[in-house]
Design a protein around this motif. Structure first.
Motif, PDB file in Angstrom:
ATOM      1  N   ARG A 452       0.677  -1.094   0.217  1.00 55.57           N
ATOM      2  CA  ARG A 452       0.075  -0.104   0.058  1.00 55.57           C
ATOM      3  C   ARG A 452       0.691   1.197  -0.224  1.00 55.57           C
ATOM      4  O   ARG A 452       0.652   2.074  -0.559  1.00 55.57           O
ATOM      5  CB  ARG A 452      -0.859  -0.021   1.036  1.00 55.57           C
ATOM      6  N   LYS A 499      -9.548   0.099  -8.657  1.00 50.59           N
ATOM      7  CA  LYS A 499     -11.034  -0.157  -7.865  1.00 50.59           C
ATOM      8  C   LYS A 499     -10.581  -0.063  -6.273  1.00 50.59           C
ATOM      9  O   LYS A 499     -11.096   0.744  -5.454  1.00 50.59           O
ATOM     10  CB  LYS A 499     -11.429  -1.288  -8.237  1.00 50.59           C
ATOM     11  N   TRP A 500      -9.572  -0.670  -6.119  1.00 55.84           N
ATOM     12  CA  TRP A 500      -8.990  -0.669  -4.456  1.00 55.84           C
ATOM     13  C   TRP A 500      -8.620   0.769  -4.033  1.00 55.84           C
ATOM     14  O   TRP A 500      -9.102   0.996  -2.884  1.00 55.84           O
ATOM     15  CB  TRP A 500      -7.628  -1.360  -4.658  1.00 55.84           C
ATOM     16  N   LEU A 503     -11.627   2.600  -2.496  1.00 54.80           N
ATOM     17  CA  LEU A 503     -12.531   1.970  -1.294  1.00 54.80           C
ATOM     18  C   LEU A 503     -12.276   2.897  -0.055  1.00 54.80           C
ATOM     19  O   LEU A 503     -11.302   3.460  -0.054  1.00 54.80           O
ATOM     20  CB  LEU A 503     -11.827   0.586  -1.027  1.00 54.80           C
ATOM     21  N   ASP A 504     -13.296   2.775   0.924  1.00 57.72           N
ATOM     22  CA  ASP A 504     -12.803   3.448   2.203  1.00 57.72           C
ATOM     23  C   ASP A 504     -11.414   2.909   2.717  1.00 57.72           C
ATOM     24  O   ASP A 504     -11.127   1.613   2.618  1.00 57.72           O
ATOM     25  CB  ASP A 504     -14.126   3.312   3.014  1.00 57.72           C
ATOM     26  N   ARG A 505     -11.176   3.725   3.839  1.00 58.63           N
ATOM     27  CA  ARG A 505      -9.852   3.037   4.119  1.00 58.63           C
ATOM     28  C   ARG A 505      -9.644   1.923   4.937  1.00 58.63           C
ATOM     29  O   ARG A 505      -8.930   0.771   4.833  1.00 58.63           O
ATOM     30  CB  ARG A 505      -9.191   4.259   5.297  1.00 58.63           C
ATOM     31  N   THR A 506     -10.690   1.601   5.709  1.00 59.35           N
ATOM     32  CA  THR A 506     -10.867   0.413   6.369  1.00 59.35           C
ATOM     33  C   THR A 506     -10.771  -0.947   5.612  1.00 59.35           C
ATOM     34  O   THR A 506     -10.082  -1.781   5.427  1.00 59.35           O
ATOM     35  CB  THR A 506     -11.999   0.182   7.116  1.00 59.35           C
ATOM     36  N   THR A 507     -11.820  -0.723   4.492  1.00 59.47           N
ATOM     37  CA  THR A 507     -12.113  -1.869   3.584  1.00 59.47           C
ATOM     38  C   THR A 507     -10.890  -2.067   2.742  1.00 59.47           C
ATOM     39  O   THR A 507     -10.486  -3.143   2.672  1.00 59.47           O
ATOM     40  CB  THR A 507     -13.359  -1.469   2.709  1.00 59.47           C
ATOM     41  N   ALA A 508     -10.294  -0.980   2.437  1.00 61.14           N
ATOM     42  CA  ALA A 508      -9.115  -0.782   1.506  1.00 61.14           C
ATOM     43  C   ALA A 508      -7.785  -1.718   2.093  1.00 61.14           C
ATOM     44  O   ALA A 508      -7.192  -2.605   1.577  1.00 61.14           O
ATOM     45  CB  ALA A 508      -8.417   0.443   1.230  1.00 61.14           C
ATOM     46  N   GLU A 509      -7.755  -1.401   3.311  1.00 60.54           N
ATOM     47  CA  GLU A 509      -6.666  -2.265   4.170  1.00 60.54           C
ATOM     48  C   GLU A 509      -7.032  -3.789   4.117  1.00 60.54           C
ATOM     49  O   GLU A 509      -6.133  -4.591   4.262  1.00 60.54           O
ATOM     50  CB  GLU A 509      -6.676  -1.651   5.440  1.00 60.54           C
ATOM     51  N   ALA A 510      -8.263  -3.920   4.527  1.00 60.76           N
ATOM     52  CA  ALA A 510      -8.869  -5.349   4.506  1.00 60.76           C
ATOM     53  C   ALA A 510      -8.537  -6.237   3.240  1.00 60.76           C
ATOM     54  O   ALA A 510      -8.477  -7.245   3.156  1.00 60.76           O
ATOM     55  CB  ALA A 510     -10.259  -5.468   4.957  1.00 60.76           C
ATOM     56  N   ARG A 511      -8.903  -5.215   1.908  1.00 58.77           N
ATOM     57  CA  ARG A 511      -8.440  -6.091   0.682  1.00 58.77           C
ATOM     58  C   ARG A 511      -7.037  -6.228   0.154  1.00 58.77           C
ATOM     59  O   ARG A 511      -6.898  -6.560  -0.768  1.00 58.77           O
ATOM     60  CB  ARG A 511      -9.463  -5.180  -0.196  1.00 58.77           C
TER      61      ARG A 511
END
Length: 588
Positions: A452, A499-500, A503-511
């Protein structure tokens, strides 16, 4: 000739020569004693490619190295694993000496390896004088050593480049001279260690507590490091916060601590205890306390009150990418050794009227191990030898290579059956050792966070995708479907990254984890296609194209409603090509 006694149960009524042959000890020699260069067609292929005209000069030296690693170094590794380092905490008058006593097998291996290392200054100079690039030879040296003992690789190489590089930039002249003496045999001399981890957290470096206080042109360092490998070294890079600095990541600075002070007295470095580890017992890992230890700031002194320019950790982490490639090579070494042991065992072991490697399910598993190992081999060698180095490459390569070392060793144990679970057989140690690789230099989550950081701060995905496109462009003709599939997936990776980023910060980290895995999948497939192009141009063969096709089919193709049960059985039909191209038992 067998070295064991023939006993009464060897003559039981339901026994016989055919059954006894299955468990004749002399048939199960495995990798030990083989020349690991001669038996590895994939390494010879890569050396020819990367050395070019210098291959003729290099090959006799590679062959000597293969005999050394497969013979004495491997034997010493087994002995050290059974007799690990010990700590002599106090002398006879109760004074703290904190001496790590290494077993004789370790010292013998270290002497031989340092004397014959392909990274030692004398060898590098000789290679260059003969018009040979020493870089691929250094990679081959690590690759072969890591099949014998990744603990020794850690002991010899941990932090050496970092100590030498940062010392030359920032340390006082007399300290530079002392470090040059310590590393006269090169960075792989076994003298260095890097000490980051504390009880407050390994990955959360901002929480560390070690403190440095200015003392003239040096510093006094106090603190407690929780997991410090190569504790018997002489020169350490230690992270600490200068007194008065901010309590966070920007307050961290790297310091050099030597075993002895400049005046020749013992420095304030105390070993609390050695770690009783699952594996890698040949490298002494310890809990280390610094008590007013003389230390030297390894950062610019422009902001002395804050211990440098606030970029000391970032500068050190740039060097850590090289260490991550080193751990990736360790994962590859474990995978390669597991594969060789599995091929040796299944060729010798018989069941249900045939050797194990003739059984369809076993062939499927072995073919999978071959393909996955060669995919990681392609990644690791590109990480070291590809130019320019990819900012995002080291994290992706370690993510895949470290994990494969564990899964391949686990597969090897299963292939050996109950024998694999026994320490007298070789694969149990490989699994114990391999398990540390996903931890060292950052676990999977930390690697994903680095991906990231690289994308967000420097758009590092752009040169990465360019490298993949370049690799596929070098694919051989005749298998356009695989090249088309990989090219399509390169485009999909770009779409996934775009696309990543929305994403919102929390979801992006999980993905981050599936995104990084996807990037690694396509990276490996592209490199295998490139290797297939090299092979076709060099010899007209198509084995690497087969490996690339099998890898892409498993990792990138749509399995469909039948989960690829109806896919071509090339892994079975061409198993001999796969196996013979992965391992040759010289003399067979």
């Amino acid at each position: 000739m067998a070295s064991y006694l023939i006993e009464p149960f060897d003559r039981l009524p339901f026994g016989g020569a055919d059954k006894a042959r299955r468990y004749a000890t002399e048939r199960y020699q495995g990798a030990a004693g083989l020349n690991w260069y001669d038996c590895d067609p994939t390494l010879r292929f890569l050396m020819r490619r990367h050395l070019g005209d210098g291959f003729g000069w290099a090959e006799p030296r590679l062959r000597e190295l293969g005999a050394l690693m497969g013979g004495p170094v491997n034997a010493w590794a087994e002995e050290t694993d059974r007799n690990p380092p010990r700590l002599e905490k106090y002398d006879r008058w109760g004074r703290d000496v904190s001496e790590v006593v290494m077993p004789g097998s370790f010292e013998a291996a270290r002497r031989e390896l340092v004397a014959t290392s392909f990274t030692r200054p004398g060898f590098v100079a000789e290679a260059k004088a003969n018009g040979v690039d020493p870089a691929p030879l250094g990679v081959a040296w690590s690759y072969l050593l890591d099949q014998a003992d990744i603990g020794m690789a850690c002991a010899l190489g941990t932090g050496g480049d970092m100590v030498v590089g940062l010392t030359e930039l920032f340390a006082p002249d007399e300290v530079k001279e002392r470090v040059r003496e310590l590393f006269a045999a090169g960075a792989f001399s076994g003298e260095a260690a890097q000490m980051l981890t504390e009880r407050s957290g390994g990955s959360d470096l901002g929480a560390l507590e070690s403190t440095a206080t200015r003392d003239g042109d040096a510093w006094r360092l106090n603190g407690f490091k929780w997991f410090a490998s190569n504790a018997n070294g002489s020169a350490f890079v230690v992270l600490a916060k200068p007194e008065g600095a901010v309590d966070g990541v920007r307050g961290i600075a790297p310091f050099l601590v030597l075993r002895e002070r400049r005046d020749g007295t013992r420095n304030g470095v105390r070993i609390r205890r050695l770690k009783d580890k699952l594996g890698t017992r040949s490298v002494a890992s310890a809990e280390i306390e610094f008590t007013d230890a003389e230390a030297f700031l390894l950062a610019p002194a422009s902001s002395a009150g804050e211990g440098g320019d606030g970029k000391g950790l970032a500068r050190m982490m740039e060097l850590t990418n090289g260490a991550r490639l080193g751990i990736s090579m360790m994962g590859l070494g474990c995978a390669r050794r597991s594969l060789v042991e599995s091929l040796c065992y299944t060729r010798a072991r018989e069941a249900f009227g045939a050797s194990l490697d003739e059984q369809p399910l076993m062939r499927r598993k072995l073919a999978e191990m071959i393909v996955e190992t060669e995919a990681v081999q392609a990644l690791v060698f590109d990480g070291y030898l590809g130019r320019p180095r990819l900012r995002v490459g080291a994290a992706l390569i370690k993510l895949r290579a470290a994990r494969l070392g564990v899964t391949a060793a686990s597969d090897a144990i299963e292939i050996h059956g109950g024998n694999g679970y026994i320490e007298q057989w070789p694969v149990a140690r490989i699994l114990r050792d391999a398990q540390v690789n996903p931890i060292w230099e950052g676990g999977d989550n930390i690697l994903c966070l680095d991906v990231r950081r690289a994308i967000e701060r420097s758009d590092a995905h752009e040169p990465f995708l360019d490298r993949l496109t370049e690799a596929v462009a070098n694919a051989p003709g005749g298998d356009d479907a695989t090249a088309d599939l990989v090219n399509e997936r390169i485009g999909h990776v770009r779409e996934a990254i775009e696309k990543w980023r929305t994403l919102d910060r929390t979801t992006a980290e999980a993905r981050l984890y599936p995104l990084a895995q996807y990037m690694a999948d396509v990276y490996a497939a592209a490199l295998l296609l490139e290797q297939a192009g090299w092979e076709r141009a060099g010899s007209g063969a198509d084995r690497k194209a087969l490996v690339a096709r099998l890898y892409a089919r498993r990792h990138l193709a749509d399995a469909g409603p039948l989960r690829a049960i109806d896919a071509p059985a090339e892994d079975l039909d061409r198993f001999k090509d796969l196996a013979d191209g992965a391992f040759v038992h010289v003399g067979e």
